[in-house]
Design an enzyme around this catalytic site. Structure first.
Site, PDB file in Angstrom:
ATOM      1  CB  SER A  45      -0.917  -0.009   1.223  1.00  0.00           C
ATOM      2  OG  SER A  45      -2.013   0.851   0.983  1.00  0.00           O
ATOM      3  CD  GLU A  46      -1.279   3.904  -2.918  1.00  0.00           C
ATOM      4  OE1 GLU A  46      -1.169   2.666  -2.893  1.00  0.00           O
ATOM      5  OE2 GLU A  46      -2.291   4.503  -3.339  1.00  0.00           O
ATOM      6  CG  ASN A  47      -0.658   3.880   3.534  1.00  0.00           C
ATOM      7  OD1 ASN A  47      -0.721   2.893   2.799  1.00  0.00           O
ATOM      8  ND2 ASN A  47      -1.051   3.852   4.783  1.00  0.00           N
TER       9      ASN A  47
END
Lengths: 217, 233
Positions: A45-47
């Site tokens: 997940s890009e966070n």
């Protein structure tokens, strides 16, 4: 015709052993639920997390552990956390094997639009522009037509673009399509959907070669 | 040991004034500098440019600054979940620059690392690249994006010490390490300020050299935006 879960199930079959996968918000998030359990896959997940697990049990949620949709999540053994620059180094540097995201429109040269409807919806692109500009392997999950029955599989996108010439494969409620130099190649029909129905729902060039098999889920 | 500790959020935010540019860490409401934001709200300084991945929600995070019309311009990648933001943007009161999330991170990192600009493939062929220099490398097109220039960076960590060393927890890390050292003054707030020497040097995420002021936040609400859970079977 497939529902959203059907689309997720069909896309899950594209996920292979050893893949690092980034899932977008919406239908793509559901894909994680249907990946075969005899293969090893890690969700990014890009966070800033790799090795995402399911939602936490009630009462065990942690404000410091969320996914890009801001949902509370858990991590699996072998997971890691990292900052946003490193997260996009994984994405831009093509270390992520498969990107699955939603779209409002896709064009026959592989352009995608999914971040803005001028005058109506301006929420921003988030990580979508980085993902589509970099990923080698992009699968789009979307409905074939909009609520008014108009095709979203187009000769040319009408909405502001997220990326150009990047989409390789599309799974809709009606069909599986491959983006080729000559247009959308019809690979599979959804259960109970005819080739004619797909033709009628597709504005872009549709290539139909031989018998089109019905997809298995 | 060079001591970066300040005793209060007021000391930490000394020097803030109208029309400044601030970087603020956080993704959604996770890892936002809650105490610095509260101080900015209290200060009522105006005309701010805020570089932050998101703009908070109506009644928390940067939404509090928006509510008081303290922000002139937002530089973000995603700004949903905030009605007041949308209202100010559509009425033209608020200037908004939407940029890809990875570009936002890297423009911070470039400022931190001394690069004037970077080339990224993100946004090529879209309105994000309009008016910007593009260049081809090995057959692929890239867009030139400049390092940010900011007066203050407000970052939030889990633990820290008076030397300014920072350790983050979970996905609350996000943009915070990229912004530390990317502005003229970096203010770090931590949940727990531990005695110098207690943090293992092998486990420091951001070394103290990137931080000018550090303080322990008075309280953390740590609000959850989307509480998603499953039930035990």
């Amino acid at each position: 015709m497939l529902d959203k879960i059907g689309i997720a199930k069909r896309i899950a079959k594209e996920v292979q052993d050893g893949y690092y996968v980034n899932l977008g918000i919406g239908i793509p998030t559901l894909v994680a639920n249907y990946v075969r359990d005899d293969i090893e896959v890690e969700f990014q997940s890009e966070n800033g997390v790799l090795g995402m697990g399911p939602f936490p049990f009630d009462g065990e949620e942690d404000a410091d552990i969320i996914n890009a949709g801001k949902q509370t999540i858990t991590t699996l053994p072998g997971a890691s956390f990292f900052d946003s620059a490193m997260s996009f180094a994984m994405i831009r540097g093509q270390h992520v094997d498969l990107t699955i995201l939603g779209a409002m429109e896709v064009s026959e040269n592989g352009d995608i639009a999914n971040w803005k409807i001028p005058g109506k919806m301006v929420k921003g692109m988030g990580g979508a522009m980085d993902l589509v500009a970099s990923a080698e392997n992009i699968i789009v999950a979307m409905m074939h037509t909009n609520k008014r029955g108009e095709s979203k599989i187009l000769k040319q996108c009408s909405l502001p673009l997220t990326g150009v010439g990047c989409v390789k494969k599309i799974v809709t409620n009606l069909a599986v399509l491959e983006v080729t130099d000559k247009g959308f190649k019809l690979l599979e029909r959804a259960p109970g959907v005819s080739v004619e129905e797909i033709e009628n729902a597709t504005e872009g060039t549709l290539i139909i070669e031989g018998d089109i098999p019905e997809m298995s889920l | 040991m060079i001591n970066k500790k300040v005793n209060s959020v007021n000391d930490a935010t000394k020097g803030i004034s109208d029309n400044m540019t601030f970087m603020l860490g956080g993704f959604g409401l996770s890892g936002i500098p809650e105490n610095a934001i509260a101080a900015l709200v209290k200060s009522n300084i105006k005309g701010l440019t805020c570089i932050s991945n998101n703009a908070g929600v109506d009644d928390f995070g940067l939404g509090l600054l928006l509510h008081q019309k303290q922000i002139k311009k937002m530089v973000s990648s995603y700004v949903g979940e905030n009605d007041e933001f949308e209202r100010q943007m559509l009425s033209g009161e608020l200037d908004v620059e939407l940029i890809p999330q990875g570009t936002l991170a890297e423009r911070c990192r470039a400022a931190q690392a001394g690069f004037p600009a970077i080339f990224t493939p993100a946004g090529y062929g879209t309105e994000v690249a309009e008016g910007k220099e593009t260049r081809e490398f090995d057959g692929k097109m890239y867009v030139l994006e400049h390092a940010f220039k900011a007066d203050f960076a407000f970052v939030k960590a889990w633990k820290g010490d008076a030397a300014g060393n920072l350790v983050f927890k979970g996905t609350a890390r996000n943009f915070n390490p990229c912004m530390a050292g990317a502005a003229k003054i970096t203010v770090a707030e931590v949940e727990e300020l531990v005695p110098v020497g207690e943090l293992d040097p092998n486990q420091i995420h951001i070394p103290g050299i990137f931080v000018q002021r550090i303080f322990q936040g008075e309280k953390y609400e740590k609000r959850i935006e989307q509480r998603t859970v499953r039930t035990k079977e």
